[in-house]
Design a protein around this motif. Sequence first.
Motif, PDB file in Angstrom:
ATOM      1  N   LEU A 107      50.254 -71.554  -6.385  1.00  0.00           N
ATOM      2  CA  LEU A 107      50.242 -70.264  -7.078  1.00  0.00           C
ATOM      3  C   LEU A 107      51.623 -69.907  -7.631  1.00  0.00           C
ATOM      4  O   LEU A 107      51.732 -69.351  -8.719  1.00  0.00           O
ATOM      5  N   ASN A 108      52.670 -70.230  -6.888  1.00  0.00           N
ATOM      6  CA  ASN A 108      54.026 -69.972  -7.380  1.00  0.00           C
ATOM      7  C   ASN A 108      54.334 -70.791  -8.631  1.00  0.00           C
ATOM      8  O   ASN A 108      54.985 -70.307  -9.551  1.00  0.00           O
ATOM      9  N   GLU A 109      53.862 -72.040  -8.666  1.00  0.00           N
ATOM     10  CA  GLU A 109      54.069 -72.884  -9.846  1.00  0.00           C
ATOM     11  C   GLU A 109      53.369 -72.319 -11.077  1.00  0.00           C
ATOM     12  O   GLU A 109      53.851 -72.455 -12.187  1.00  0.00           O
ATOM     13  N   GLN A 110      52.206 -71.694 -10.875  1.00  0.00           N
ATOM     14  CA  GLN A 110      51.400 -71.191 -11.982  1.00  0.00           C
ATOM     15  C   GLN A 110      51.768 -69.776 -12.410  1.00  0.00           C
ATOM     16  O   GLN A 110      51.399 -69.343 -13.487  1.00  0.00           O
ATOM     17  N   SER A 111      52.469 -69.052 -11.567  1.00  0.00           N
ATOM     18  CA  SER A 111      52.674 -67.618 -11.755  1.00  0.00           C
ATOM     19  C   SER A 111      53.856 -67.283 -12.651  1.00  0.00           C
ATOM     20  O   SER A 111      54.897 -67.935 -12.602  1.00  0.00           O
ATOM     21  N   THR A 116      55.531 -63.064  -5.637  1.00  0.00           N
ATOM     22  CA  THR A 116      55.247 -61.633  -5.525  1.00  0.00           C
ATOM     23  C   THR A 116      54.178 -61.416  -4.465  1.00  0.00           C
ATOM     24  O   THR A 116      54.458 -60.911  -3.400  1.00  0.00           O
ATOM     25  N   ASN A 117      52.956 -61.792  -4.741  1.00  0.00           N
ATOM     26  CA  ASN A 117      51.893 -61.627  -3.745  1.00  0.00           C
ATOM     27  C   ASN A 117      51.143 -62.934  -3.521  1.00  0.00           C
ATOM     28  O   ASN A 117      50.038 -62.933  -3.004  1.00  0.00           O
ATOM     29  N   ASN A 118      51.756 -64.049  -3.885  1.00  0.00           N
ATOM     30  CA  ASN A 118      51.060 -65.321  -3.775  1.00  0.00           C
ATOM     31  C   ASN A 118      50.791 -65.744  -2.334  1.00  0.00           C
ATOM     32  O   ASN A 118      49.768 -66.365  -2.054  1.00  0.00           O
ATOM     33  N   ASN A 148      43.964 -68.736 -11.148  1.00  0.00           N
ATOM     34  CA  ASN A 148      44.733 -69.726 -10.393  1.00  0.00           C
ATOM     35  C   ASN A 148      44.312 -69.777  -8.933  1.00  0.00           C
ATOM     36  O   ASN A 148      44.243 -70.852  -8.342  1.00  0.00           O
ATOM     37  N   LEU A 149      44.011 -68.635  -8.349  1.00  0.00           N
ATOM     38  CA  LEU A 149      43.517 -68.622  -6.977  1.00  0.00           C
ATOM     39  C   LEU A 149      42.156 -69.311  -6.898  1.00  0.00           C
ATOM     40  O   LEU A 149      41.885 -70.063  -5.959  1.00  0.00           O
ATOM     41  N   ALA A 150      41.300 -69.091  -7.882  1.00  0.00           N
ATOM     42  CA  ALA A 150      39.998 -69.771  -7.899  1.00  0.00           C
ATOM     43  C   ALA A 150      40.189 -71.288  -7.921  1.00  0.00           C
ATOM     44  O   ALA A 150      39.485 -72.023  -7.205  1.00  0.00           O
ATOM     45  N   ARG A 151      41.146 -71.755  -8.703  1.00  0.00           N
ATOM     46  CA  ARG A 151      41.431 -73.208  -8.746  1.00  0.00           C
ATOM     47  C   ARG A 151      41.946 -73.702  -7.396  1.00  0.00           C
ATOM     48  O   ARG A 151      41.554 -74.764  -6.928  1.00  0.00           O
ATOM     49  N   ALA A 152      42.859 -72.937  -6.791  1.00  0.00           N
ATOM     50  CA  ALA A 152      43.400 -73.330  -5.487  1.00  0.00           C
ATOM     51  C   ALA A 152      42.290 -73.391  -4.439  1.00  0.00           C
ATOM     52  O   ALA A 152      42.256 -74.312  -3.614  1.00  0.00           O
ATOM     53  N   CYS A 153      41.376 -72.429  -4.477  1.00  0.00           N
ATOM     54  CA  CYS A 153      40.262 -72.406  -3.519  1.00  0.00           C
ATOM     55  C   CYS A 153      39.360 -73.626  -3.687  1.00  0.00           C
ATOM     56  O   CYS A 153      38.816 -74.142  -2.708  1.00  0.00           O
ATOM     57  N   ALA A 154      39.184 -74.081  -4.911  1.00  0.00           N
ATOM     58  CA  ALA A 154      38.328 -75.236  -5.173  1.00  0.00           C
ATOM     59  C   ALA A 154      39.025 -76.555  -4.854  1.00  0.00           C
ATOM     60  O   ALA A 154      38.366 -77.529  -4.482  1.00  0.00           O
ATOM     61  N   ARG A 155      40.339 -76.603  -4.971  1.00  0.00           N
ATOM     62  CA  ARG A 155      41.082 -77.866  -4.839  1.00  0.00           C
ATOM     63  C   ARG A 155      41.651 -78.146  -3.452  1.00  0.00           C
ATOM     64  O   ARG A 155      41.681 -79.301  -3.015  1.00  0.00           O
ATOM     65  N   ILE A 156      42.141 -77.135  -2.769  1.00  0.00           N
ATOM     66  CA  ILE A 156      42.910 -77.400  -1.546  1.00  0.00           C
ATOM     67  C   ILE A 156      42.042 -77.715  -0.331  1.00  0.00           C
ATOM     68  O   ILE A 156      42.318 -78.687   0.370  1.00  0.00           O
ATOM     69  N   PRO A 157      40.979 -76.973  -0.003  1.00  0.00           N
ATOM     70  CA  PRO A 157      40.179 -77.370   1.166  1.00  0.00           C
ATOM     71  C   PRO A 157      39.673 -78.814   1.123  1.00  0.00           C
ATOM     72  O   PRO A 157      39.693 -79.495   2.165  1.00  0.00           O
ATOM     73  N   PRO A 158      39.274 -79.365  -0.036  1.00  0.00           N
ATOM     74  CA  PRO A 158      38.882 -80.778  -0.048  1.00  0.00           C
ATOM     75  C   PRO A 158      40.015 -81.732   0.363  1.00  0.00           C
ATOM     76  O   PRO A 158      39.744 -82.821   0.872  1.00  0.00           O
TER      77      PRO A 158
END
Length: 191
Positions: A107-111, A116-118, A148-158
Amino acid sequence: MTESAERYTANIVDTVIFRSLGKPPNQHVESLKQAVAAASTELWVPPAIYRELTGSSQEPPQNPYLDSGVADGWIRVASPFSGNRETPYESVSDPVQQAQHLADGYLNEQSKYPETNNWRDASVVALAVRLFEENTRIRVITHTADENLARACARIPPEFGYHNIESRYYNPPQTAKRRFPTVESLSWRGE
């Protein structure tokens, strides 16, 4: 919840979704409550998201968006996570903490406004991993208006071996009033 014939579907919800629906009592929140019951699920909220929605530093916190749902049992606030942003990722061995660090970094890379609130937003990903770690028959759906959070949610748990996850993205956030409080939005589509 650890072992049963059917998989439990947990729905993890981000701040903007609740703000979009408004404070109860109102028709959007009532529709959501009915949809949660009809879908046989619960809404999960990380402690940092709960705190963000309180709008104050009052102790104990009071949340005008969530407290009635918590009291009625259809919203669950997760127990606090251990660890913090200052702990280097390399020294963290807990998968939940690792997931939060990875999501925070992504999130920091994308923000436009890193840090801030990542870390708080990354708690949505951490909660997904925690629920997978603690439950053998589960699938997770995340709900957010942050792309970006939606992408992180889809990518990181796998990355931790957890593939039964779907991430729902609501854009613009106001669409959550119409699209989120439905049985369909709270139900698993992956099978």
